[in-house]
Design a protein around this motif. Structure first.
Motif, PDB file in Angstrom:
ATOM      1  N   PHE A  19      28.763  28.323  36.567  1.00 34.65           N
ATOM      2  CA  PHE A  19      28.678  27.140  37.423  1.00 34.65           C
ATOM      3  C   PHE A  19      28.551  27.549  38.886  1.00 34.65           C
ATOM      4  CE2 PHE A  19      29.685  22.772  35.702  1.00 34.65           C
ATOM      5  CZ  PHE A  19      29.405  23.065  34.378  1.00 34.65           C
ATOM      6  N   ILE A  20      29.261  28.593  39.264  1.00 37.28           N
ATOM      7  CA  ILE A  20      29.173  29.052  40.658  1.00 37.28           C
ATOM      8  C   ILE A  20      27.788  29.637  40.917  1.00 37.28           C
ATOM      9  CG2 ILE A  20      30.021  30.724  42.349  1.00 37.28           C
ATOM     10  CD1 ILE A  20      32.789  30.471  41.086  1.00 37.28           C
ATOM     11  N   ALA A  21      27.370  30.509  40.024  1.00 36.27           N
ATOM     12  CA  ALA A  21      26.107  31.226  40.249  1.00 36.27           C
ATOM     13  C   ALA A  21      24.886  30.317  40.156  1.00 36.27           C
ATOM     14  CB  ALA A  21      25.978  32.370  39.250  1.00 36.27           C
ATOM     15  N   HIS A  22      24.956  29.269  39.345  1.00 29.23           N
ATOM     16  CA  HIS A  22      23.755  28.471  39.081  1.00 29.23           C
ATOM     17  C   HIS A  22      23.803  27.064  39.633  1.00 29.23           C
ATOM     18  CE1 HIS A  22      22.018  31.550  36.426  1.00 29.23           C
ATOM     19  NE2 HIS A  22      23.279  31.814  36.147  1.00 29.23           N
ATOM     20  N   GLY A  23      24.773  26.762  40.470  1.00 30.75           N
ATOM     21  CA  GLY A  23      24.797  25.451  41.115  1.00 30.75           C
ATOM     22  C   GLY A  23      25.243  24.318  40.215  1.00 30.75           C
ATOM     23  N   GLY A  24      26.095  24.600  39.242  1.00 29.29           N
ATOM     24  CA  GLY A  24      26.548  23.553  38.325  1.00 29.29           C
ATOM     25  C   GLY A  24      27.505  22.551  38.958  1.00 29.29           C
ATOM     26  N   ALA A  25      28.070  22.922  40.094  1.00 27.14           N
ATOM     27  CA  ALA A  25      28.980  22.005  40.786  1.00 27.14           C
ATOM     28  C   ALA A  25      28.405  21.648  42.138  1.00 27.14           C
ATOM     29  CB  ALA A  25      30.351  22.652  40.971  1.00 27.14           C
ATOM     30  N   GLN A  26      28.362  20.359  42.453  1.00 20.82           N
ATOM     31  CA  GLN A  26      28.005  19.956  43.801  1.00 20.82           C
ATOM     32  C   GLN A  26      29.250  19.394  44.472  1.00 20.82           C
ATOM     33  OE1 GLN A  26      24.322  17.774  44.521  1.00 20.82           O
ATOM     34  NE2 GLN A  26      23.217  19.005  43.014  1.00 20.82           N
ATOM     35  N   CYS A  27      29.592  18.139  44.270  1.00 18.69           N
ATOM     36  CA  CYS A  27      30.787  17.623  44.937  1.00 18.69           C
ATOM     37  C   CYS A  27      32.052  18.101  44.226  1.00 18.69           C
ATOM     38  CB  CYS A  27      30.775  16.108  45.034  1.00 18.69           C
ATOM     39  SG  CYS A  27      31.338  15.246  43.534  1.00 18.69           S
ATOM     40  N   GLY A  28      31.903  18.467  42.970  1.00 17.01           N
ATOM     41  CA  GLY A  28      32.996  19.093  42.230  1.00 17.01           C
ATOM     42  C   GLY A  28      33.950  18.168  41.525  1.00 17.01           C
ATOM     43  N   ILE A  29      33.834  16.865  41.701  1.00 17.56           N
ATOM     44  CA  ILE A  29      34.843  15.991  41.119  1.00 17.56           C
ATOM     45  C   ILE A  29      34.693  15.897  39.605  1.00 17.56           C
ATOM     46  CG2 ILE A  29      33.662  13.753  41.365  1.00 17.56           C
ATOM     47  CD1 ILE A  29      37.350  14.329  42.223  1.00 17.56           C
ATOM     48  N   CYS A  30      33.479  15.993  39.093  1.00 16.54           N
ATOM     49  CA  CYS A  30      33.272  15.926  37.639  1.00 16.54           C
ATOM     50  C   CYS A  30      33.457  17.297  37.015  1.00 16.54           C
ATOM     51  CB  CYS A  30      31.876  15.419  37.312  1.00 16.54           C
ATOM     52  SG  CYS A  30      30.577  16.674  37.458  1.00 16.54           S
ATOM     53  N   THR A  31      33.519  18.328  37.861  1.00 13.04           N
ATOM     54  CA  THR A  31      33.453  19.715  37.392  1.00 13.04           C
ATOM     55  C   THR A  31      34.584  20.124  36.456  1.00 13.04           C
ATOM     56  OG1 THR A  31      32.193  20.285  39.372  1.00 13.04           O
ATOM     57  CG2 THR A  31      33.181  22.103  38.162  1.00 13.04           C
ATOM     58  N   ASN A  82      21.851  24.762  20.954  1.00 19.64           N
ATOM     59  CA  ASN A  82      20.494  24.508  21.436  1.00 19.64           C
ATOM     60  C   ASN A  82      20.573  23.419  22.518  1.00 19.64           C
ATOM     61  OD1 ASN A  82      20.637  21.960  20.137  1.00 19.64           O
ATOM     62  ND2 ASN A  82      19.806  22.836  18.243  1.00 19.64           N
ATOM     63  N   ASP A  83      19.412  23.113  23.100  1.00 17.41           N
ATOM     64  CA  ASP A  83      19.392  22.158  24.214  1.00 17.41           C
ATOM     65  C   ASP A  83      20.003  20.824  23.835  1.00 17.41           C
ATOM     66  OD1 ASP A  83      16.269  23.186  25.819  1.00 17.41           O
ATOM     67  OD2 ASP A  83      18.348  23.825  26.067  1.00 17.41           O
ATOM     68  N   ALA A  84      19.632  20.327  22.657  1.00 15.74           N
ATOM     69  CA  ALA A  84      20.129  19.016  22.227  1.00 15.74           C
ATOM     70  C   ALA A  84      21.642  19.039  22.078  1.00 15.74           C
ATOM     71  CB  ALA A  84      19.468  18.607  20.913  1.00 15.74           C
ATOM     72  N   GLN A  85      22.171  20.134  21.561  1.00 12.41           N
ATOM     73  CA  GLN A  85      23.619  20.236  21.385  1.00 12.41           C
ATOM     74  C   GLN A  85      24.337  20.305  22.725  1.00 12.41           C
ATOM     75  OE1 GLN A  85      23.394  23.598  18.709  1.00 12.41           O
ATOM     76  NE2 GLN A  85      24.337  22.410  17.052  1.00 12.41           N
ATOM     77  N   ILE A  86      23.728  20.982  23.680  1.00 12.11           N
ATOM     78  CA  ILE A  86      24.334  21.040  25.014  1.00 12.11           C
ATOM     79  C   ILE A  86      24.372  19.643  25.622  1.00 12.11           C
ATOM     80  CG2 ILE A  86      24.105  21.902  27.377  1.00 12.11           C
ATOM     81  CD1 ILE A  86      22.870  24.446  26.230  1.00 12.11           C
ATOM     82  N   ARG A  87      23.231  18.968  25.581  1.00 13.27           N
ATOM     83  CA  ARG A  87      23.184  17.623  26.155  1.00 13.27           C
ATOM     84  C   ARG A  87      24.187  16.707  25.470  1.00 13.27           C
ATOM     85  NH1 ARG A  87      18.536  15.865  29.163  1.00 13.27           N
ATOM     86  NH2 ARG A  87      17.094  17.581  29.529  1.00 13.27           N
ATOM     87  N   ASP A  88      24.223  16.796  24.155  1.00 14.88           N
ATOM     88  CA  ASP A  88      25.109  15.939  23.387  1.00 14.88           C
ATOM     89  C   ASP A  88      26.574  16.254  23.685  1.00 14.88           C
ATOM     90  OD1 ASP A  88      26.445  15.470  20.326  1.00 14.88           O
ATOM     91  OD2 ASP A  88      25.169  13.914  21.189  1.00 14.88           O
ATOM     92  N   GLY A  89      26.873  17.535  23.769  1.00 12.36           N
ATOM     93  CA  GLY A  89      28.253  17.950  24.030  1.00 12.36           C
ATOM     94  C   GLY A  89      28.760  17.502  25.395  1.00 12.36           C
ATOM     95  N   LEU A  90      27.835  17.299  26.322  1.00 10.27           N
ATOM     96  CA  LEU A  90      28.224  16.913  27.672  1.00 10.27           C
ATOM     97  C   LEU A  90      27.975  15.432  27.941  1.00 10.27           C
ATOM     98  CD1 LEU A  90      26.851  19.961  29.709  1.00 10.27           C
ATOM     99  CD2 LEU A  90      29.104  19.653  28.691  1.00 10.27           C
ATOM    100  N   SER A  91      27.545  14.690  26.916  1.00  9.68           N
ATOM    101  CA  SER A  91      27.115  13.308  27.171  1.00  9.68           C
ATOM    102  C   SER A  91      28.268  12.381  27.547  1.00  9.68           C
ATOM    103  CB  SER A  91      26.369  12.751  25.954  1.00  9.68           C
ATOM    104  OG  SER A  91      27.251  12.680  24.845  1.00  9.68           O
ATOM    105  N   GLY A  92      29.489  12.840  27.373  1.00 11.28           N
ATOM    106  CA  GLY A  92      30.628  12.017  27.765  1.00 11.28           C
ATOM    107  C   GLY A  92      31.145  12.369  29.146  1.00 11.28           C
ATOM    108  N   ASN A  93      30.415  13.214  29.852  1.00 15.68           N
ATOM    109  CA  ASN A  93      30.824  13.601  31.206  1.00 15.68           C
ATOM    110  C   ASN A  93      29.733  13.197  32.185  1.00 15.68           C
ATOM    111  OD1 ASN A  93      32.184  15.568  29.218  1.00 15.68           O
ATOM    112  ND2 ASN A  93      33.366  15.777  31.102  1.00 15.68           N
ATOM    113  N   LEU A  94      30.053  12.243  33.022  1.00 14.80           N
ATOM    114  CA  LEU A  94      29.063  11.738  33.965  1.00 14.80           C
ATOM    115  C   LEU A  94      29.072  12.575  35.236  1.00 14.80           C
ATOM    116  CD1 LEU A  94      29.670   7.897  33.614  1.00 14.80           C
ATOM    117  CD2 LEU A  94      27.970   9.321  32.475  1.00 14.80           C
ATOM    118  N   CYS A  95      27.888  12.904  35.711  1.00 19.37           N
ATOM    119  CA  CYS A  95      27.752  13.585  36.999  1.00 19.37           C
ATOM    120  C   CYS A  95      26.769  12.790  37.836  1.00 19.37           C
ATOM    121  CB  CYS A  95      27.253  15.010  36.818  1.00 19.37           C
ATOM    122  SG  CYS A  95      26.914  15.816  38.396  1.00 19.37           S
TER     123      CYS A  95
END
Lengths: 288, 164, 736
Positions: free
Chosen positions: B98-110, B128-141
């Protein structure tokens, strides 16, 4: 967080019998609390009317999935996550697994339970249409007894159900499908994940010699309770699924059978028109 | 009108590997117990209705929204919050990514997002991509549009592969 | 260079306002008007609450002026006699028990004698009720280039259209919050989630009647802003401070999500009318644009939002005759406010949707119409600004088309759509646009931003600026700019927490100005610091980081503090006429073409964005990861603006005030957002950078609308394009 917490009580009964006895002792005072995905939202909005809760989350008697030759029986505390992980359910009851996968998100699926969902009785819930299609029966227990109720007649009106004070849902029993059923599930929500359904359609049919031998159709979010479209089923039984006139007649029957409303998420008109279109998709599945 | 005062209860659980005991109203949100009683403010409130995932933690290995768990049900649970993701001084691969690739901006959802990602990788080590998206679909950014969050998770997986 | 505060954010150690707790702190809540407009007849405090334990504040407790000062002073801090919108704050309560506080909030009843209220632009313009000033109009502008009236006569083609955009909620994941402390020793201090510490500082000075040094505003780590924390925090800071003053103890107010949704600002809803004269070969002859914004009940920033929307209304096109009449009007809704894009997303949506229709009327492809009218260096924009930078909109467009496979997909989709097999229709559409960076016209001159820099004895360099980090990367960019200018490692640069007691006023963190304007001041400050060291002969060319540290140590020992201080100087060749509303509106523009590919399920009218390409020329990309992150996040918000985010109003109140019901895209709703930059360095930006923060909000929605129009034949005129509206429009277009 808009609830006055000191006014709320929760206890953990040591087993199901203790829970039922507690509920019987103070009728309509103690309510069951499972995963909390509905009740806690109400609590936080300051809209939870009841004050005393029994934590039933750990009651072993309400957990587990048993498979027999005829049935699959799910404990009321079966979570959406557990539904999706079960091999037999995935194979034979795909509509229920689809509904579970499209309810909330990973986090809510780990805590949301079938029993809780049924007792919450939201007409927009995703599992009920699948349960209807699978001819579910609900086992209800109370201190000193138990009974089975066909799910189709469990909901009697908006947020009204065949569940008295002091009663708990113990299990949901599904009939294992015989023969080759074609199954269709579609939830249309406000977005692709974590969405409340605007309309939900579950259908299963068996086609023999090019004709619809058996068909079951149930919809969510089009009536005060989950709706089984019996008139549409009647119309379709014995017919060929590829028939433009049949489709139109069936769509008209569906339009008449449902009672969708306008609310902050959608309109009655949208729901009615989409219901018709989803029925068309279902017939295409039967025809394929 | 304030009703009869329910007594606070004693809740004992294991949080980030350490046994913790505290007093809370039985229906206090686990989110508030973590933040206020245990002073673990890493878990955040974004909506109070189980929609945004900012309050996500692991409870007995399962990802849950702590704003929807009453304190009483945390009794005996094994809980991991964002404070328990790093191992001592070493960041988890997901955190580093997350640090290296910009996964956090304001950080509140992080914090919740990282818990969701860590939990996802525990269930699907090579998603795979679909599993990543699905696994994170309950976290809003609201900041990232999710792109760099996906990139971070993919990088963390790649990292784990090269290390294995 | 990774984000400076990245480690804190990924470990949960970053400190947001609700993570802070002060000894003796009370919680505060706000009791709000149930009516849209009326006279407060009485305030009732029900039995059953131990009121003597509570701090209760009303307008009577305000020591200075009862207003939240911004451009003007029309908005009360607490309603005294009249309320003008639902949820208007009336009473404040504080108590140490936050659960009891909620009970108390419910036990206060504000009795209101209703007055007639209005909720639409139409009713406001028609003066159905005068609810603000003499005529409900906060501000109006009139821009004129050439002679529009003359152009109508004998024109081959005239195309008209009306376009609307709805309110949009900023939906930062961290709700608004403030902690305040008021005492004799220090005066008023507030800590909180905010974008503009000096806005709050000024507002509190006036509310409390205090001099500058008796008010202090400190920014805590801020979980998203997007403009929603530009002006609103002054209100919540004022409330917390009033309670703290009366209580003699610190007070924390944190909004829950529902309160944040109903009570705080939203993007201004808009209505735009276009009337365009175009020749038979697609040359724009005249654009007559009428642009109206719904400002809600008080003025707040409406004139400035209107200004930007007005200036951007005619886009990156060289049209010889342009007239723009615009106005912001009052309605009885909570005041609308700043949201990334700030008026431009509204007017650009209308323009780019309209131009596709103009192209259709002429009988040429939409890109051909743009090609024949794109502005070039030396030509003038609608407000009369001569474009003095290199711009190649056509080049950007061709690149965007190549990256998105636009031509092939358009052919393919057209063929598939006519074959009408199955329920899915596909479309591809684009928008071409520009976004001015910095404050409009003389705005930057008026702001007179300042930055300070201090090199400590150990060689660390502190940047002191009022600009705030809220995820967009301010801290990292400033550190990079300073590090580059000083030839040091970013680790050696520290950004001082924005605190009005310590940092100068660098202007608000808005308007895509932070990198371009304030970053340039940071660069200059660094250069001056270096000059001081060089002139004191403590530093030679080719110095190392150690040399630098040693030099700082020596300097401080010998001369005392090593500081530099820079104040903004407006370029002499930028001229803006406020009366005529013409001239050099912005120092620089970012230019862009965005392409959206959509699929529409005609059975449910669900729209899916399948692919998105964003190409922009931005001067210089200082930090590629941060810059891409800005565009990606902005496009996601633009997708929400176009398709998902619908505020449902009932008599001026937002009724879908939960995250369940106000819908923003999740990780499965968005496509891969593909971002590409071009760089033509801007002479006055740090390292050549221009502003980019707001740009993506302008072009995303119209690109999607145009794609949907292509896919379905539906003439989209309003956003959000809800499935309900689209299904009806689909039925009208086809016989279902």
């Amino acid at each position: 967080m808009r609830a006055h917490l000191p006014a709320y009580e929760m206890e953990t009964p040591r087993d199901l019998a203790a829970a039922l006895s507690r509920m019987a002792s103070e009728p309509d005072v103690w309510r069951a609390f499972a995963g909390g995905t509905d009740l806690m939202v109400l609590l936080e909005a300051g809209k939870l009317p009841h004050r005393k809760f029994l934590n039933i989350w750990n009651l072993a008697e309400l957990r587990g999935i048993t498979v027999t030759a005829e049935h699959v029986t799910l404990g009321a505390l079966t979570t959406y996550a557990e539904v999706q992980r079960h091999e037999i359910l995935a194979r034979e009851f795909p509509l229920l697994c689809r509904a579970a996968a499209e309810t909330g998100s990973v986090a809510t699926q780990n805590r949301g339970t079938l029993g809780g969902n049924i007792a919450n009785a939201s007409p927009a819930a995703d599992s009920p249409p699948a349960l209807i299609v699978y001819d579910a029966e609900i086992e209800i227990v109370l201190a000193g007894g138990a009974r089975w109720v066909p799910y189709a007649s469990f909901h009697t009106g908006y947020k009204k159900m065949n569940l008295q004070a002091g009663e708990l849902i113990r299990a949901i029993r599904l009939v294992r499908p015989r023969g080759a059923w074609k199954q269709y599930f579609r939830k249309v929500g406000t977005r692709r994940a974590q969405a409340i359904s605007k309309i939900c359609f579950a259908g299963a049919g068996r086609v023999e010699a090019g004709r619809i031998a058996e068909v079951r159709i149930a919809l969510g979010s089009v009536a005060p309770t989950v709706l089984r479209a019996v008139r549409v089923e009647e119309l379709l039984r014995g017919q060929r699924p590829v028939d433009a006139a049949l489709l139109l007649a069936a769509q008209d029957a569906l339009s008449a059978e449902i009672a969708p409303i306008d609310d902050m998420r959608s309109t009655g008109r949208y729901r009615r028109n989409v219901a018709r279109n989803l029925l068309a998709e279902f017939l295409e599945v039967l025809a394929s | 009108m304030p009703g009869e005062r329910a007594r606070k209860i004693r809740v004992s659980c294991v949080v980030n590997g350490a046994a913790v005991t505290c007093d809370a109203y039985p229906m206090a949100r686990l989110l508030d117990v973590l933040r206020e009683e245990m002073k673990l403010t890493g878990t955040k409130e974004g909506c109070g209705e189980g929609e945004c995932g900012a309050c996500a933690i692991e409870m007995d290995g399962a990802l849950v929204n702590s704003c929807l768990v009453p304190a009483l049900q945390a009794e005996g649970a094994k809980i991991r919050t964002i404070e328990g993701v790093a191992c001592g001084g070493s960041l988890h691969a997901v955190q580093q990514a997350f640090i290296a690739h910009g996964g956090a901006q304001c950080g509140i959802c992080t914090p919740g997002m990282i818990l969701a990602a860590v939990n996802l990788l525990a269930r699907h080590p090579q998603p795979n991509d679909a599993q990543i998206r699905d696994g994170l679909s309950g976290n809003l950014c609201r900041c990232t549009g999710y792109m760099k969050i996906f990139e971070s998770v993919v990088a963390a997986v790649r990292d784990a592969e090269t290390r294995a | 260079m990774p984000r400076k505060e990245g480690r804190e954010k990924v470990t949960g150690r970053a400190c947001y306002v609700d993570d802070l707790s002060f000894p003796g702190m009370l919680h505060g809540v706000t009791v709000r008007s149930p009516a849209a407009r009326g006279r407060i007849r009485a305030i009732h405090f029900a039995d059953g609450i131990p009121w003597h334990e509570f701090i209760v504040v009303t307008a009577k407790d305000i020591p200075g002026k009862n207003c939240i000062a911004l451009l003007i002073e029309d908005q009360p801090c607490l309603a005294a006699e009249f309320v003008n919108h639902p949820e208007e704050p009336v009473v404040l309560l504080a108590h140490h028990d936050k659960y009891l506080l909620e009970e108390a909030r419910r036990a206060v009843r504000i009795e209101i004698e209703p007055l007639p209220s209005i909720f639409s632009i139409e009713d406001s313009l028609a003066r159905k009720e005068i609810i603000w000033g003499q005529d409900n109009i906060f501000k109006s502008f009139y821009v004129e280039k050439g002679d529009v009236e003359r152009a109508w006569a004998g024109t081959a083609l005239i195309v008209e259209g009306s376009y609307e955009t709805g309110a949009q909620e900023q939906l930062y994941i961290e709700p608004q919050g403030m902690i305040a402390q008021v005492n004799e020793a220090e005066g008023v201090t507030v800590w909180g989630s905010l974008q503009c510490p000096h806005y709050i500082h000024k507002a509190l000075m006036i509310l409390f009647g205090l001099p500058r040094e008796r008010v202090r505003v400190v920014q805590t780590e801020t979980g998203g802003g997007f403009g929603g924390k530009e002006e609103y925090p002054s209100m919540i800071a004022a409330h917390a401070a009033l309670l703290a003053r009366k209580a003699g103890r610190p007070v924390k107010i944190i909004y829950d999500r529902t309160e944040d949704l109903v009570a705080t600002t939203k993007r201004h809803p808009s209505r735009t009318r276009h009337r365009t004269a175009v020749t038979r070969d697609g040359k724009l002859l005249a654009m007559d644009i009428d642009f109206t914004l719904d400002g809600g009940a008080y003025e707040t920033l409406s004139p400035v939002v209107l200004s930007r929307g007005t200036i951007h209304a005619a886009g990156p096109y060289a049209c010889p005759n342009v007239r723009i009449c615009s106005r912001a009007v009052a309605t009885n809704a909570p005041p609308h406010g700043a949201f990334r894009g700030f008026g431009a997303p509204q007017s650009v949506f209308a323009l780019e949707r309209h131009l596709d229709r103009v192209a259709e009327a002429v009988g040429i492809a939409p890109e051909e119409l743009r090609r024949r009218n794109f502005v070039h260096e030396g030509q003038t924009l609608a407000v009369g600004q001569v474009v003095k930078e290199k711009v190649d909109m056509n080049g950007l467009m061709e690149r965007a088309f190549e990256l998105s496979d636009y031509y092939a997909k358009r052919r393919k989709f057209a063929a598939e759509n006519s074959a009408a097999r199955g329920a899915i229709r596909r479309g591809i559409g684009f928008a071409s646009f520009l976004h001015g960076a910095g404050f409009t016209g003389s705005g930057e001159e008026y702001l007179a931003s300042e930055v300070a820099m201090e090199a400590m004895a150990d060689g660390t360099v502190h940047i002191l600026a009022g600009s705030t980090e809220m995820g967009q990367g301010t801290n990292t960019i400033f550190a990079q700019i300073a590090a580059e200018a000083l030839r040091l490692d970013c680790e050696q640069i520290k950004i001082v927490q924005p605190d009005t007691a310590y940092v100068p006023n660098s202007g608000p963190t808005v308007a895509s100005r932070t990198a371009m304007i304030v970053g340039k001041l940071v660069e200059t400050a660094a250069v001056r610091l270096l000059k001081t060291l060089r002139e004191s002969e403590l530093l030679r060319d080719g110095y190392s980081a150690e040399d630098f540290s040693r030099a700082c140590g020596s300097y401080v020992a010998k001369h005392g503090a090593l500081k530099s201080f820079v104040k903004y100087e407006h370029p002499h060749d930028l001229h803006w006429d406020d009366q005529k509303y013409s001239g050099d509106a912005y120092g620089a523009y970012a230019w862009a073409v965005y392409v959206a590919e959509v699929s529409v399920d005609t059975r449910t009218a669900e729209v899916r964005v399948e692919d998105f390409v964003a190409v922009q020329e931005v001067g210089k990309v200082i930090n590629p990861v941060l810059a891409a992150g800005q565009i990606e996040g902005g496009v996601a918000q633009g997708i929400g603006f176009a398709l998902y985010e619908n505020v449902v109003w009932q008599e001026g109140r937002m009724v879908n005030a939960q995250m369940t019901n106000y819908v923003m895209p999740t990780s499965v709703d968005l496509p891969l957002i593909r971002v590409y930059f071009e760089e033509i360095p801007y002479g006055r930006g740090p390292a050549g950078a221009k502003g980019i923060g707001e740009l993506p909000l302008d072009g995303t929605a119209p690109a999607i609308a145009n794609a949907i129009a292509f896919a379905t034949g539906v003439d989209v005129r309003a956003i959000p394009i809800t499935a309900e509206a689209l299904l009806e429009m689909l039925e009208a277009v086809h016989a279902w």
